[in-house]
Structures are given as structure tokens and as C-alpha cells.
Design an enzyme around this catalytic site. Structure first.
Site, PDB file in Angstrom:
ATOM      1  N   LYS A  49       0.495  -0.680  -1.638  1.00 22.99           N
ATOM      2  CA  LYS A  49      -0.523  -1.457  -0.931  1.00 22.99           C
ATOM      3  C   LYS A  49      -1.597  -0.084  -0.584  1.00 22.99           C
ATOM      4  O   LYS A  49      -2.768  -0.400  -0.567  1.00 22.99           O
ATOM      5  CB  LYS A  49      -0.018  -2.070   0.055  1.00 22.99           C
ATOM      6  CG  LYS A  49      -1.131  -2.505   1.117  1.00 22.99           C
ATOM      7  CD  LYS A  49      -0.741  -2.982   2.387  1.00 22.99           C
ATOM      8  CE  LYS A  49      -0.147  -1.805   3.365  1.00 22.99           C
ATOM      9  NZ  LYS A  49      -0.096  -2.202   4.759  1.00 22.99           N
TER      10      LYS A  49
ATOM     11  N   LYS B  78      -6.124   6.502   7.154  1.00 20.14           N
ATOM     12  CA  LYS B  78      -4.645   6.228   7.301  1.00 20.14           C
ATOM     13  C   LYS B  78      -4.532   6.183   5.602  1.00 20.14           C
ATOM     14  O   LYS B  78      -3.379   6.568   4.902  1.00 20.14           O
ATOM     15  CB  LYS B  78      -4.414   4.984   7.718  1.00 20.14           C
ATOM     16  CG  LYS B  78      -3.060   4.327   7.601  1.00 20.14           C
ATOM     17  CD  LYS B  78      -1.683   5.522   7.885  1.00 20.14           C
ATOM     18  CE  LYS B  78      -0.674   4.950   7.347  1.00 20.14           C
ATOM     19  NZ  LYS B  78       0.541   5.795   7.336  1.00 20.14           N
TER      20      LYS B  78
HETATM   21  P1  NAD Z   1       8.368  -4.454   7.601  1.00 16.13           P
HETATM   22  O1  NAD Z   1       8.171  -5.133   6.559  1.00 16.13           O
HETATM   23  O2  NAD Z   1       9.676  -3.826   8.034  1.00 16.13           O
HETATM   24  O3  NAD Z   1       7.883  -5.210   8.989  1.00 16.13           O
HETATM   25  C1  NAD Z   1       6.818  -6.205   8.995  1.00 16.13           C
HETATM   26  C2  NAD Z   1       7.382  -7.196   9.953  1.00 16.13           C
HETATM   27  O4  NAD Z   1       6.442  -8.202  10.088  1.00 16.13           O
HETATM   28  C3  NAD Z   1       8.750  -8.092   9.691  1.00 16.13           C
HETATM   29  O5  NAD Z   1       9.589  -8.135  10.923  1.00 16.13           O
HETATM   30  C4  NAD Z   1       8.049  -9.473   9.517  1.00 16.13           C
HETATM   31  O6  NAD Z   1       9.024 -10.494   9.713  1.00 16.13           O
HETATM   32  C5  NAD Z   1       7.064  -9.547  10.357  1.00 16.13           C
HETATM   33  N1  NAD Z   1       6.012 -10.527   9.961  1.00 16.13           N
HETATM   34  C6  NAD Z   1       5.558 -10.727   8.633  1.00 16.13           C
HETATM   35  N2  NAD Z   1       4.543 -11.756   8.769  1.00 16.13           N
HETATM   36  C7  NAD Z   1       4.590 -12.505   9.880  1.00 16.13           C
HETATM   37  C8  NAD Z   1       3.674 -13.211  10.706  1.00 16.13           C
HETATM   38  N3  NAD Z   1       2.720 -14.074   9.950  1.00 16.13           N
HETATM   39  N4  NAD Z   1       3.826 -13.360  12.240  1.00 16.13           N
HETATM   40  C9  NAD Z   1       4.663 -12.747  12.776  1.00 16.13           C
HETATM   41  N5  NAD Z   1       5.202 -11.579  12.107  1.00 16.13           N
HETATM   42  C10 NAD Z   1       5.389 -11.477  10.887  1.00 16.13           C
HETATM   43  O7  NAD Z   1       6.868  -3.516   7.404  1.00 16.13           O
HETATM   44  P2  NAD Z   1       6.847  -1.832   8.330  1.00 16.13           P
HETATM   45  O8  NAD Z   1       7.547  -0.937   7.565  1.00 16.13           O
HETATM   46  O9  NAD Z   1       7.493  -2.187   9.592  1.00 16.13           O
HETATM   47  O10 NAD Z   1       5.393  -1.739   8.161  1.00 16.13           O
HETATM   48  C11 NAD Z   1       4.506  -2.443   8.933  1.00 16.13           C
HETATM   49  C12 NAD Z   1       3.002  -1.777   8.813  1.00 16.13           C
HETATM   50  O11 NAD Z   1       3.184  -0.300   9.250  1.00 16.13           O
HETATM   51  C13 NAD Z   1       2.582  -1.895   7.601  1.00 16.13           C
HETATM   52  O12 NAD Z   1       1.127  -2.296   7.515  1.00 16.13           O
HETATM   53  C14 NAD Z   1       2.821  -0.383   7.117  1.00 16.13           C
HETATM   54  O13 NAD Z   1       1.985  -0.322   6.006  1.00 16.13           O
HETATM   55  C15 NAD Z   1       2.649   0.325   8.217  1.00 16.13           C
HETATM   56  N6  NAD Z   1       3.404   1.714   8.240  1.00 16.13           N
HETATM   57  C16 NAD Z   1       4.726   1.665   7.870  1.00 16.13           C
HETATM   58  C17 NAD Z   1       5.446   2.876   7.956  1.00 16.13           C
HETATM   59  C18 NAD Z   1       6.849   2.799   7.732  1.00 16.13           C
HETATM   60  O14 NAD Z   1       7.418   4.043   7.618  1.00 16.13           O
HETATM   61  N7  NAD Z   1       7.797   1.761   7.490  1.00 16.13           N
HETATM   62  C19 NAD Z   1       4.838   4.225   8.364  1.00 16.13           C
HETATM   63  C20 NAD Z   1       3.450   3.971   8.779  1.00 16.13           C
HETATM   64  C21 NAD Z   1       2.748   2.750   8.471  1.00 16.13           C
END
Ligand code: NAD
Length: 295
Positions: free
Chosen positions: A239, A170
Site C-alpha cells: 500500500k 511517510k
Molecule cells: P492492523 O491491521 O494491525 O490494525 C488495524 C486495526 O484497525 C485493526 O484492529 C482493525 O480491527 C481496525 N479496523 C479496521 N477497520 C476499522 C473500522 N472501520 N473501524 C474501527 N476499527 C477498524 O494495522 P497496523 O499494523 O496497526 O497499521 C495501522 C496503520 O499504521 C496502517 O496505516 C499502517 O500502514 C501504519 N503503520 C504500521 C506500522 C507497523 O509496523 N505495523 C508501522 C508504521 C505505520
């Protein structure tokens, strides 16, 4: 099927919605109570804590910002480890640091619990459509068990190796993705400066050897339309690049091209703040070139 999701943000929220639409009984936990409320309205079951979720659902999916939050979610006083059972399967979908993932899965194994790493690629659009790519590290039998559930959110699902292997590929994938977006941005900005039409440039690039997901999807849908709406933040892209660069450092190998791209990403990150969508990097390239890449 019953699955609990922790993290209802841009990706986890869309995955939860997709699972609900497919008839899965979905449990949820997120610190953001507005997100939780909106999913309860859609039929999801709210858990009081990660431990509570783990005690009620066989499959637990984590989609969190980073590995440090994943670790806390596992080991905290109301953490997952307090509720997991030997038959539970933790599916860790955060983009994360492979060495820490291995540590966490080793720690769980010692307690008799199971975990696979299963990060995703494709962004919010593919999460909505259930067409993500999913790359899995861990035991083959755990992969086989998780596949029917993963098939409801992903289209291309790969078992790539032992624990941590999913998180390794990834980070490498995103390093390529970051570099093609930056390189395409420079080429497009230079073309505009030289008097070319951005729409025509993309038509040519997308039927020639310069084509990539960045030119094919991100430029038409986000750059030409000036729609830099948040789907995947600069914070998260930086990150991922840090993870890839530190893997190279551990292996003592140089990363000439990726290092140059990383510096440009850090420039955008330091200038505009990490909450913007990652495609905002194009704005900083435009600023340097004195042009706008508008359709
Ligand atoms: P985001 O910031 O939109 O969502 C993260 C969620 O986690 C939020 O709703 C937040 O409230 C929650 N959260 C944070 N700390 C918490 C805790 N201690 N307990 C419970 N909930 C908690 O992030 P995202 O864009 O959804 O990304 C999530 C993961 O997926 C990341 O690791 C990112 O690198 C990966 N990712 C994102 C994408 C994208 O297009 N956004 C694509 C591939 C991978």
C-alpha cells in the site's frame, strides 16, 4: 489528558497501551471486539461508535489500515463528524494518501473542526517503547497542541509542513525502507551463495557503508532468527509503495530504483499473500537464489 483511539491493531493497540501506562484516560473503538475487551480490562473506556468517542474525548487518534476506512470513519452515519467539537483535535496516524488527507482536512475545516496528519515510523517495537518517529502535517498551532500527547508515544516528533506533508514524507520514507530491505536481501543471499557466513556479513555491513535499519535491526532480529512474526504486513508495505509511486506519477517523474524494488515487493505479495510480515520478502529472494540466510 483524555484521548480516544480508533484502530487497536499492531500499532494502535501498542499506542493505546502506552498511553494507559502514562496515565492518559483512553477511549477506544475497533470493529474487533476481542481487542476492545482486552483494552477494557486494562482500564480503557469503550465507545459505541466513532461519533460516541468524538463526543467524549478532546483528542481523537485514528490508526487504521488505509485512507478509505479513515474517510468512512469520519463521514459514516455514526462517524466522527457526528461527534467532533470545535475544540476537538483529530490526529490521523494512518499511513495514507496525502491528496485525500488534504481533502479530508479541508472538509473538516469547513465544518469548523481541526485535523493533523501524524503518521509514524519505527514498527511495533518502537510503538511498545514509546520511541516512534512522528511526522506531522497541518497547522503549527495544532502541532504545538498535540505535541505533549504525541511525546508519550514518540521520541522524534517533527512538524514537516501543511496538511498532507506528514503523509507525504511517510510514504517516501517507506519507499527507502522497502528498497534497502530488498537490496540487503539480494546482497546477503548472494553472499551466502558465495560461501560467506551471514553473521559475519552483517557484522561487516553494519560497521560499513552498506548499513541501514534493515541490516542493523530487521536482519538480526527477524531474518537470521527466522522469526517472520507479523508486525507490519506485506499488504501495508505494498500500500505504502503504491502511494509513493502514484505521487511520482502525478509529478511526472521517473523512479528507476524504486520501481525495480516495487516489482520485487509485488512478486512477494502475489506469491505469499498480504497477511505475512513484510520481512517475508526475504523468503522469495532466498527462493530465487536457492539459499537460506540463517544465523
Ligand atoms: P492492523 O491491521 O494491525 O490494525 C488495524 C486495526 O484497525 C485493526 O484492529 C482493525 O480491527 C481496525 N479496523 C479496521 N477497520 C476499522 C473500522 N472501520 N473501524 C474501527 N476499527 C477498524 O494495522 P497496523 O499494523 O496497526 O497499521 C495501522 C496503520 O499504521 C496502517 O496505516 C499502517 O500502514 C501504519 N503503520 C504500521 C506500522 C507497523 O509496523 N505495523 C508501522 C508504521 C505505520
Amino acid at each position: 489528558m483524555r484521548a480516544g483511539i480508533i484502530g487497536l491493531g499492531n500499532m494502535g493497540g501498542r499506542m493505546a497501551k502506552r498511553l494507559l501506562e502514562q496515565g492518559v484516560e483512553v477511549g477506544i473503538f475497533d470493529l474487533n471486539k476481542d481487542f476492545v475487551r482486552s483494552f477494557v480490562e486494562l482500564g480503557a473506556e469503550e465507545a459505541e461508535s466513532p461519533a460516541d468517542l468524538a463526543s467524549k474525548f478532546q483528542y481523537i487518534i485514528t490508526v487504521l489500515p488505509n485512507v478509505f476506512i479513515v474517510k468512512e470513519t469520519l463521514t459514516g452515519s455514526e462517524g466522527l463528524m457526528k461527534g467532533l467539537k470545535p475544540e476537538s483535535l483529530l490526529i490521523e496516524m494512518t499511513t495514507s494518501i496525502p491528496s485525500v488527507t488534504k481533502e479530508l482536512s479541508g472538509m473538516l475545516r469547513k465544518e469548523g473542526f481541526r485535523m493533523i496528519d501524524a503518521p509514524v515510523s519505527g514498527g511495533v517495537k518502537k510503538a511498545e517503547d514509546g520511541t516512534l518517529s512522528i511526522m506531522v502535517g497541518g497547522e503549527e498551532r495544532d502541532f504545538d497542541e498535540a505535541k505533549p500527547l504525541l511525546s508519550l508515544i514518540g521520541q522524534n516528533i517533527f512538524h514537516v509542513g501543511e496538511s498532507g506533508a506528514g503523509h507525504t514524507i511517510k510514504a517516501l520514507n517507506n519507499m527507502i525502507s522497502a528498497t534497502t530491505l530488498a537490496a540487503t536481501g539480494e546482497a546477503m543471499a548472494l553472499g551466502v551463495k558465495l560461501g560467506l557466513d551471514p553473521n559475519k556479513m552483517l557484522d561487516v555491513i553494519n560497521s560499513s557503508t552498506g548499513r541501514s535499519f534493515s541490516s542493523d535491526f530487521k536482519f538480526p532480529s527477524q531474518v537470521l532468527t527466522r522469526n517472520f512474526e507479523v508486525g507490519f504486513t506485506l499488504d501495508l508495505m505494498v500500500k505504502d509503495l503504491k502511494i509513493a509511486m502514484s505521487m511520482a506519477e502525478e509529478e511526472k517523474v521517473p523512479m528507476f530504483i524504486s520501481s525495480a524494488s516495487f516489482q520485487l515487493w509485488k512478486h512477494a505479495w502475489s506469491q505469499g499473500g498480504g497477511n505475512q510480515d513484510h520481512t517475508a520478502i526475504i523468503k522469495y529472494i532466498e527462493e530465487m537464489f536457492g539459499v537460506e540466510i540463517k544465523g
